[in-house]
Structure formats: structure tokens, C-alpha cells
Scaffold this active site. Structure first.
Site, PDB file in Angstrom:
ATOM      1  N   GLY A 179       0.840  -1.206   0.000  1.00  0.00           N
ATOM      2  CA  GLY A 179       0.000   0.000   0.000  1.00  0.00           C
ATOM      3  C   GLY A 179       0.873   1.253   0.000  1.00  0.00           C
ATOM      4  O   GLY A 179       0.710   2.154  -0.836  1.00  0.00           O
ATOM      5  N   HIS A 180       1.831   1.294   0.922  1.00  0.00           N
ATOM      6  CA  HIS A 180       2.758   2.430   0.982  1.00  0.00           C
ATOM      7  C   HIS A 180       3.554   2.550  -0.328  1.00  0.00           C
ATOM      8  O   HIS A 180       3.731   3.635  -0.869  1.00  0.00           O
ATOM      9  CB  HIS A 180       3.787   2.235   2.105  1.00  0.00           C
ATOM     10  CG  HIS A 180       3.218   2.188   3.489  1.00  0.00           C
ATOM     11  ND1 HIS A 180       3.323   1.076   4.291  1.00  0.00           N
ATOM     12  CD2 HIS A 180       2.573   3.120   4.234  1.00  0.00           C
ATOM     13  CE1 HIS A 180       2.774   1.324   5.461  1.00  0.00           C
ATOM     14  NE2 HIS A 180       2.294   2.555   5.457  1.00  0.00           N
ATOM     15  N   GLN A 205      -0.223  10.844  18.152  1.00  0.00           N
ATOM     16  CA  GLN A 205      -1.491  10.514  17.484  1.00  0.00           C
ATOM     17  C   GLN A 205      -2.087   9.203  17.989  1.00  0.00           C
ATOM     18  O   GLN A 205      -3.139   8.782  17.535  1.00  0.00           O
ATOM     19  CB  GLN A 205      -1.327  10.496  15.966  1.00  0.00           C
ATOM     20  CG  GLN A 205      -0.630   9.271  15.402  1.00  0.00           C
ATOM     21  CD  GLN A 205      -0.491   9.372  13.886  1.00  0.00           C
ATOM     22  OE1 GLN A 205       0.191  10.251  13.370  1.00  0.00           O
ATOM     23  NE2 GLN A 205      -1.157   8.482  13.165  1.00  0.00           N
ATOM     24  N   GLY A 262      -3.261   7.937   1.389  1.00  0.00           N
ATOM     25  CA  GLY A 262      -4.132   6.844   0.978  1.00  0.00           C
ATOM     26  C   GLY A 262      -5.576   7.056   1.400  1.00  0.00           C
ATOM     27  O   GLY A 262      -5.853   7.577   2.489  1.00  0.00           O
ATOM     28  N   LYS A 264      -7.405   4.759   2.221  1.00  0.00           N
ATOM     29  CA  LYS A 264      -7.642   3.820   3.317  1.00  0.00           C
ATOM     30  C   LYS A 264      -7.975   4.617   4.587  1.00  0.00           C
ATOM     31  O   LYS A 264      -8.823   4.234   5.381  1.00  0.00           O
ATOM     32  CB  LYS A 264      -6.381   2.984   3.524  1.00  0.00           C
ATOM     33  CG  LYS A 264      -6.201   2.425   4.908  1.00  0.00           C
ATOM     34  CD  LYS A 264      -6.371   0.948   4.875  1.00  0.00           C
ATOM     35  CE  LYS A 264      -6.419   0.314   6.232  1.00  0.00           C
ATOM     36  NZ  LYS A 264      -5.688   0.957   7.294  1.00  0.00           N
ATOM     37  N   ASP A 265      -7.259   5.734   4.769  1.00  0.00           N
ATOM     38  CA  ASP A 265      -7.508   6.635   5.909  1.00  0.00           C
ATOM     39  C   ASP A 265      -8.255   7.852   5.369  1.00  0.00           C
ATOM     40  O   ASP A 265      -7.708   8.955   5.307  1.00  0.00           O
ATOM     41  CB  ASP A 265      -6.180   7.019   6.558  1.00  0.00           C
ATOM     42  CG  ASP A 265      -5.407   5.796   7.020  1.00  0.00           C
ATOM     43  OD1 ASP A 265      -5.752   5.250   8.064  1.00  0.00           O
ATOM     44  OD2 ASP A 265      -4.486   5.360   6.299  1.00  0.00           O
ATOM     45  N   ARG A 310      -0.816  -2.817  10.630  1.00  0.00           N
ATOM     46  CA  ARG A 310      -1.394  -3.540  11.773  1.00  0.00           C
ATOM     47  C   ARG A 310      -1.767  -4.980  11.423  1.00  0.00           C
ATOM     48  O   ARG A 310      -1.905  -5.812  12.316  1.00  0.00           O
ATOM     49  CB  ARG A 310      -2.613  -2.806  12.327  1.00  0.00           C
ATOM     50  CG  ARG A 310      -2.253  -1.520  13.059  1.00  0.00           C
ATOM     51  CD  ARG A 310      -3.471  -0.903  13.723  1.00  0.00           C
ATOM     52  NE  ARG A 310      -3.126   0.255  14.533  1.00  0.00           N
ATOM     53  CZ  ARG A 310      -3.013   1.500  14.062  1.00  0.00           C
ATOM     54  NH1 ARG A 310      -3.191   1.730  12.782  1.00  0.00           N
ATOM     55  NH2 ARG A 310      -2.697   2.502  14.874  1.00  0.00           N
TER      56      ARG A 310
HETATM   57  P1  AMP Z   1       0.658   4.806   7.780  1.00  0.00           P
HETATM   58  O1  AMP Z   1       2.066   4.310   7.739  1.00  0.00           O
HETATM   59  O2  AMP Z   1      -0.329   3.779   8.183  1.00  0.00           O
HETATM   60  O3  AMP Z   1       0.527   6.108   8.519  1.00  0.00           O
HETATM   61  O4  AMP Z   1       0.294   5.133   6.277  1.00  0.00           O
HETATM   62  C1  AMP Z   1       1.025   6.042   5.498  1.00  0.00           C
HETATM   63  C2  AMP Z   1       0.237   6.408   4.261  1.00  0.00           C
HETATM   64  O5  AMP Z   1      -0.011   5.239   3.506  1.00  0.00           O
HETATM   65  C3  AMP Z   1      -1.136   7.012   4.612  1.00  0.00           C
HETATM   66  O6  AMP Z   1      -1.426   8.059   3.697  1.00  0.00           O
HETATM   67  C4  AMP Z   1      -2.067   5.846   4.423  1.00  0.00           C
HETATM   68  O7  AMP Z   1      -3.388   6.220   4.091  1.00  0.00           O
HETATM   69  C5  AMP Z   1      -1.397   5.137   3.248  1.00  0.00           C
HETATM   70  N1  AMP Z   1      -1.809   3.735   3.222  1.00  0.00           N
HETATM   71  C6  AMP Z   1      -1.665   2.807   4.195  1.00  0.00           C
HETATM   72  N2  AMP Z   1      -2.208   1.641   3.828  1.00  0.00           N
HETATM   73  C7  AMP Z   1      -2.737   1.832   2.594  1.00  0.00           C
HETATM   74  C8  AMP Z   1      -3.458   1.012   1.683  1.00  0.00           C
HETATM   75  N3  AMP Z   1      -3.757  -0.255   1.962  1.00  0.00           N
HETATM   76  N4  AMP Z   1      -3.844   1.562   0.509  1.00  0.00           N
HETATM   77  C9  AMP Z   1      -3.559   2.851   0.213  1.00  0.00           C
HETATM   78  N5  AMP Z   1      -2.886   3.675   1.024  1.00  0.00           N
HETATM   79  C10 AMP Z   1      -2.482   3.181   2.201  1.00  0.00           C
END
Ligand code: AMP
Length: 281
Positions: free
Chosen positions: A36-37, A61, A148, A150-151, A188
Site C-alpha cells: 500500500g505504501h 497521534q 491513501g 484507506k484513511d 497492523r
Molecule cells: P501509515 O504508515 O499507516 O501512517 O500510512 C502512510 C500512508 O499510507 C497514509 O497516507 C495511508 O493512508 C497510506 N496507506 C496505508 N495503507 C494503505 C493502503 N492499503 N492503501 C492505500 N494507502 C495506504
């Protein structure tokens, strides 16, 4: 790839790059990188001259100290993945570097955007996100920053932050990347036990089934139907499911013609909290 852990060195390096007119694409992350990242990063690399990624597990956060403690961390593995997508600069600061002050007092008012869903169930979460993202933007000075869907609510908060602070950059939303069985990729997910992982694909399946009902049921009826599906399965503890409009993320009672609508879910599988969303209209 250059790795920096101080704000000073990062700024110094990027100031030179900016002087020579190079466009900076930025992907902020909390590490434990997955496909995803990497998808966000490949896009940022293609659309800019320099790809900058931050890896920082932002303590302010996390409203749940256990979640912060258990958050997966593996910087060496992350570095290899970052090299594989051609990352130019990794910014991986310590908490002391990002928060030299004794207590963070900066406060943002996101109005109704932060009173629902993640904002309601994770008090202080979005303020912590906004504080760190504002600091990161000021350090990296990106032309484009990638987030993403996703959030989805976080994305709405960041767009609002950029507007409120009049920051000169473009926020680029990116689609959710899923595992072959539909589970939205997330750092996670690593913490799911095999039995939990085996049923985790149900989260997206239930969301997809809910979308199939949109012509027959109102948003409120759909919410009840989804809640029943989760509540009837002992593996899951549902925190919320809500159908909301795509701009202000406020709960919808009836379908509206003039606004897009999404369904948002937060659910526990064991002690792992998963979030996902799907578009209805
Ligand atoms: P995080 O490390 O969880 O803070 O995520 C970093 C970035 O990656 C954020 O903008 C998330 O929305 C994006 N992200 C995480 N997982 C996904 C996913 N499965 N699909 C798209 N973007 C993602």
C-alpha cells in the site's frame, strides 16, 4: 538513498534541491512498509523529481498507549523496500527531534470533520496527526504529498489543514491497495493471529455486500444490517459502521443525489483494530 534523522540536515539538503528547481514528492508513513505504501511511493516518484519518504511512529497521534507500544517497527527492512522504489531521501527522526518541547500545545479546530468516526473514537488522534503533518510539510516543503484513501477521514483532515494553513502544496489522494482476498493492506495486519487473518477478509466482503443493498435500503438500514453481520460473528467486535457524505463525513440518513456517499468501518479482530471504507455513490 540518503537517510537523515535531523531536521537541520534534511532542510539543508532539500533547500539545495529546490534551488535547482527539482519538484519534491512526499509520502509520510509510520513505517512497517507494505505494498500500500509502496504504491503511493511509485506514483510520487513518477510525478516528481525527488521522492522523499518519512518514517516516524508519531507518539502524539496514539490515544491508546498499548497500540503505540505494539506498533510494528523494522527500519532496516523498510530501507530495503524504499531502495526498491527508488526513494531518494528517507527522513527518520526520533520523537525528541520532532518534539523538542516538553508538551505539544498546538491545537487545531477541524469542526465537524473531527467529531465523527475516527475523531469520535480516538480523542486527540487527528490533532496529533495534524501537528506532525504540519511539521513534516514545513521540513520537507513538498510540491505534492500523497495520502491513501484507506484513511479517508485523515485525508479530509489533511486537505483542511493545508487550506487553513495556506500551505503551498498539492494533496494527492490514492486508492486503497488490498490483499488478494480483499483485506485492506495495513501495518497492523502483521499483528493478526493466523485464525484472525483467516477471517479478516470478511470486513471487505461485508462492505461489498452492503453496497449491493443500496437500492433496497436506506443508509440507516444498511448500517443496521452491517452491524448485525459483525455482531453475529464472535471473531469481531464492531466499533462503528457509518454511511457518510464524502466531503464533510457526516452521517447520512437518506441517499442524496448531490453528494457522494461512503461506508466507513472500524472493527476489532482480537486486539487489532482495522479500518476500511467503500464507496456507495
Ligand atoms: P501509515 O504508515 O499507516 O501512517 O500510512 C502512510 C500512508 O499510507 C497514509 O497516507 C495511508 O493512508 C497510506 N496507506 C496505508 N495503507 C494503505 C493502503 N492499503 N492503501 C492505500 N494507502 C495506504
Amino acid at each position: 538513498m540518503k537517510t537523515f534523522d535531523t531536521i537541520h540536515n534534511t532542510k539543508e539538503f532539500l533547500a539545495e534541491a529546490k534551488k535547482s528547481g527539482r519538484k519534491i514528492g512526499f509520502v509520510p508513513t509510520m513505517g512497517a512498509l507494505h505494498e500500500g505504501h509502496l504504491t503511493l511511493m511509485r506514483r510520487a516518484k513518477k510525478e516528481n523529481d525527488l521522492l522523499v519518504v518519512s518514517v516516524f511512529v508519531n507518539p502524539i497521534q496514539f490515544n491508546n498507549p498499548e497500540d503505540l507500544k505494539k506498533y510494528p517497527r523494522d527500519l532496516e527492512k523498510d530501507k530495503k523496500l524504499l531502495e526498491s522504489v527508488g526513494c531518494d531521501i528517507l527522513f527518520a527522526p526520533t520523537a525528541e527531534e520532532m518534539y523538542p518541547e516538553e508538551e505539544v500545545t498546538e491545537h487545531f479546530d477541524f469542526g465537524k470533520l473531527e467529531t465523527v468516526m475516527e475523531g469520535a473514537f480516538r480523542p486527540g488522534h487527528f490533532n496529533g496527526v495534524a501537528v506532525v503533518v504540519k511539521r513534516l510539510f514545513n521540513i520537507i516543503t513538498p510540491d505534492k504529498a500523497y495520502f491513501g484513501e484507506k484513511d479517508f477521514q485523515q485525508l479530509a483532515i489533511i486537505k483542511r489543514l493545508v487550506e487553513m494553513e495556506k500551505m503551498p502544496l498539492e494533496i494527492i489522494p490514492c486508492s486503497i491497495v488490498r490483499e488478494p482476498d480483499g483485506l485492506a493492506m495495513s501495518s497492523r495486519n502483521e499483528r493478526l493471529k493466523p485464525k484472525e487473518r483467516a477471517v479478516a477478509s470478511l470486513v471487505y466482503q461485508i462492505l461489498q455486500e452492503a453496497v449491493q443493498l443500496k437500492d433496497k435500503k436506506s443508509p440507516v438500514e444498511i448500517a443496521r444490517w452491517v452491524a448485525d453481520r459483525f455482531n453475529n460473528n464472535p471473531s469481531f467486535t464492531l466499533e462503528y459502521f457509518q454511511v457518510a457524505d464524502e466531503t464533510f463525513l457526516q452521517p447520512l440518513e437518506q441517499w442524496k443525489r448531490n453528494t457522494g456517499a461512503l461506508g466507513f468501518v472500524a472493527v476489532f479482530l482480537g486486539d487489532v483494530r482495522l479500518i476500511d471504507n467503500i464507496r456507495f455513490y
